[in-house]
Design a protein around this motif. Structure first.
Motif, PDB file in Angstrom:
ATOM      1  N   ASP A 147       0.981  -1.277   0.016  1.00  0.00           N
ATOM      2  CA  ASP A 147      -0.067   0.012  -0.125  1.00  0.00           C
ATOM      3  C   ASP A 147       1.044   1.356  -0.079  1.00  0.00           C
ATOM      4  OD1 ASP A 147      -2.615  -1.167   0.080  1.00  0.00           O
ATOM      5  OD2 ASP A 147      -2.596  -1.431   2.190  1.00  0.00           O
ATOM      6  N   VAL A 148       0.353   2.132  -0.789  1.00  0.00           N
ATOM      7  CA  VAL A 148       1.226   3.463  -0.664  1.00  0.00           C
ATOM      8  C   VAL A 148       1.065   4.238   0.680  1.00  0.00           C
ATOM      9  CG1 VAL A 148       1.573   5.926  -1.801  1.00  0.00           C
ATOM     10  CG2 VAL A 148       0.978   3.788  -3.092  1.00  0.00           C
ATOM     11  N   GLU A 149       2.004   4.419   1.492  1.00  0.00           N
ATOM     12  CA  GLU A 149       2.217   5.085   2.789  1.00  0.00           C
ATOM     13  C   GLU A 149       2.472   6.828   2.448  1.00  0.00           C
ATOM     14  OE1 GLU A 149       1.383   4.241   5.692  1.00  0.00           O
ATOM     15  OE2 GLU A 149       0.826   2.048   4.888  1.00  0.00           O
ATOM     16  N   THR A 186      -4.120   1.859  -7.692  1.00  0.00           N
ATOM     17  CA  THR A 186      -4.047   2.490  -6.290  1.00  0.00           C
ATOM     18  C   THR A 186      -2.987   3.703  -6.391  1.00  0.00           C
ATOM     19  OG1 THR A 186      -4.848   0.648  -5.288  1.00  0.00           O
ATOM     20  CG2 THR A 186      -3.745   2.149  -4.138  1.00  0.00           C
ATOM     21  N   ALA A 187      -1.983   3.237  -7.027  1.00  0.00           N
ATOM     22  CA  ALA A 187      -0.713   4.189  -7.073  1.00  0.00           C
ATOM     23  C   ALA A 187      -1.040   5.535  -7.882  1.00  0.00           C
ATOM     24  CB  ALA A 187       0.537   3.457  -7.875  1.00  0.00           C
ATOM     25  N   ALA A 188      -1.853   5.534  -8.969  1.00  0.00           N
ATOM     26  CA  ALA A 188      -2.130   6.542  -9.510  1.00  0.00           C
ATOM     27  C   ALA A 188      -3.040   7.337  -8.860  1.00  0.00           C
ATOM     28  CB  ALA A 188      -2.886   6.113 -10.898  1.00  0.00           C
ATOM     29  N   GLY A 189      -3.976   6.789  -8.115  1.00  0.00           N
ATOM     30  CA  GLY A 189      -4.704   7.476  -7.363  1.00  0.00           C
ATOM     31  C   GLY A 189      -4.033   8.396  -6.042  1.00  0.00           C
ATOM     32  N   ALA A 190      -2.995   7.692  -5.545  1.00  0.00           N
ATOM     33  CA  ALA A 190      -2.109   8.472  -4.432  1.00  0.00           C
ATOM     34  C   ALA A 190      -1.465   9.563  -5.104  1.00  0.00           C
ATOM     35  CB  ALA A 190      -1.269   7.264  -3.916  1.00  0.00           C
ATOM     36  N   VAL A 191      -0.734   9.509  -6.321  1.00  0.00           N
ATOM     37  CA  VAL A 191      -0.055  10.379  -7.120  1.00  0.00           C
ATOM     38  C   VAL A 191      -0.879  11.477  -7.447  1.00  0.00           C
ATOM     39  CG1 VAL A 191       1.265  10.937  -9.075  1.00  0.00           C
ATOM     40  CG2 VAL A 191       1.785   8.718  -7.940  1.00  0.00           C
ATOM     41  N   ALA A 192      -2.129  11.430  -7.718  1.00  0.00           N
ATOM     42  CA  ALA A 192      -2.895  12.454  -8.146  1.00  0.00           C
ATOM     43  C   ALA A 192      -3.485  13.138  -6.878  1.00  0.00           C
ATOM     44  CB  ALA A 192      -4.368  11.875  -8.784  1.00  0.00           C
ATOM     45  N   ARG A 250     -11.811   7.945  -3.553  1.00  0.00           N
ATOM     46  CA  ARG A 250     -10.769   8.350  -2.445  1.00  0.00           C
ATOM     47  C   ARG A 250     -10.172   9.647  -3.025  1.00  0.00           C
ATOM     48  NH1 ARG A 250      -6.318   6.273   1.141  1.00  0.00           N
ATOM     49  NH2 ARG A 250      -4.699   7.617   0.812  1.00  0.00           N
ATOM     50  N   ALA A 251      -9.823   9.695  -4.383  1.00  0.00           N
ATOM     51  CA  ALA A 251      -9.357  10.753  -4.848  1.00  0.00           C
ATOM     52  C   ALA A 251     -10.080  11.864  -5.201  1.00  0.00           C
ATOM     53  CB  ALA A 251      -8.651  10.579  -6.590  1.00  0.00           C
ATOM     54  N   VAL A 252     -11.178  11.837  -5.357  1.00  0.00           N
ATOM     55  CA  VAL A 252     -11.979  13.181  -5.641  1.00  0.00           C
ATOM     56  C   VAL A 252     -12.529  13.720  -4.075  1.00  0.00           C
ATOM     57  CG1 VAL A 252     -12.894  12.529  -7.860  1.00  0.00           C
ATOM     58  CG2 VAL A 252     -14.238  11.666  -5.937  1.00  0.00           C
ATOM     59  N   ARG A 253     -12.596  12.682  -3.335  1.00  0.00           N
ATOM     60  CA  ARG A 253     -12.976  13.306  -1.891  1.00  0.00           C
ATOM     61  C   ARG A 253     -11.582  13.847  -1.169  1.00  0.00           C
ATOM     62  NH1 ARG A 253     -16.540   8.119   0.352  1.00  0.00           N
ATOM     63  NH2 ARG A 253     -18.426   9.025  -0.612  1.00  0.00           N
TER      64      ARG A 253
END
Length: 286
Positions: A147-149, A186-192, A250-253
């Motif tokens: 998971d991205v921390e 998941t990684a793309a969302g975390a980067v965004a 998650r990203a848009v929130r």
């Protein structure tokens, strides 16, 4: 047979794109790239062209790529059988080495090369580079799936400040240097989220989010994060779509302007969604 546009029609297309070009000038757009668009050389070339065009009209694209089918193909050639749980690949030490070879050594180089056909623009990165993606083990049952921390956005911001295009392979590492295979959605969302992106775009092998999975024409053109979460809770999504949808919510929130799920098999899907009024996929709003 392709349609040849008259000069007036070409001008109308450009005029339609103008307000979108002005609106998204200097805005970050994170694109998760994978699926059939990556496998087809013609589509891969068009994808690279679209990314360069976005950069040329003032947008700041960041490419985050997966490579699940390619990892699976090499595993099969090496006599290993892939195993998935909730859309995530169970990753032992040998599978991790295979994922690293495919994502960092092959696909990342291919994407960078395709973009750089149009000029010296793309810079390839792994999540292990400069601590870009700090990861932790998700579950002992999944092995080296992370998971991205944290996202070290400074390295991406420095690349973007030079008007270059980061291309990120999703292998991360923990503070002790242990590598992890991170789901690219998941990684793309975390980067965004880290970059405060205007858009997070997922290129997939489906037309978008479908009301009826058996009817490709039942694309939901737009919905809110709450509506999308209700669909997740309803249990009707395929395993492969779950990480994408959860990342969209998650990203848009967390500050990303909009998330999009597009059919990467459609030529110029990115341009059609971003620069036309109709769009072609599903858009998720906060």
């Amino acid at each position: 047979m392709s349609t040849v546009l008259r000069p007036q029609e070409k001008a109308a297309v450009l005029a339609e794109a103008l307000p979108y070009i002005r609106r998204f000038w200097a805005r970050v757009v994170v694109v998760k790239y994978g699926g059939s668009a990556m496998d087809d050389p013609a589509l891969a070339a068009l994808f690279a062209q679209d990314i360069v065009l976005m950069r040329s009209v003032g947008m700041r694209p960041v490419v985050v790529h997966g490579g699940g089918p390619q990892i699976g193909e090499l595993m099969s050639r090496l006599g290993k059988k892939p195993e998935f749980r909730e859309g995530l690949r169970v990753t032992d030490a040998e599978t991790l080495d295979i994922a690293r070879m495919v994502l960092v050594g092959k696909i990342n180089r291919d994407v960078v090369s395709a973009i750089n056909v149009h000029g010296p623009l793309a810079v390839g990165l792994s999540g292990e580079d400069a601590g870009l993606l700090t990861a932790s083990r998700r579950s002992p049952d999944l092995g080296f799936v992370g998971d991205v921390e944290a996202v070290n956005k400074s390295i991406l911001e420095r690349i973007l400040a030079e008007d270059l295009i980061p291309v990120v392979a999703t292998i991360g590492s923990d503070p002790e240097g242990q590598a992890y295979n991170i789901n690219a959605d998941t990684a793309a969302g975390a980067v965004a989220e880290a970059l405060g992106a205007e858009k997070l775009v997922y290129l997939t092998n489906v037309e978008g989010l479908l009301e009826d999975v058996n009817d490709s024409a039942s694309v939901v053109s737009s919905l809110s994060a709450d509506e999308l979460e209700a669909i997740v809770d309803g249990g009707t999504l395929t395993e492969g779509m779950i990480p994408k949808v959860r990342s969209c919510v998650r990203a848009v929130r967390r500050g990303v302007g909009h998330a999009h799920i597009l059919d990467g098999r459609v030529p110029h899907a990115l341009l059609l969604e971003i620069f036309t009024t109709e769009g072609i996929g599903t858009m998720v709003s906060p």
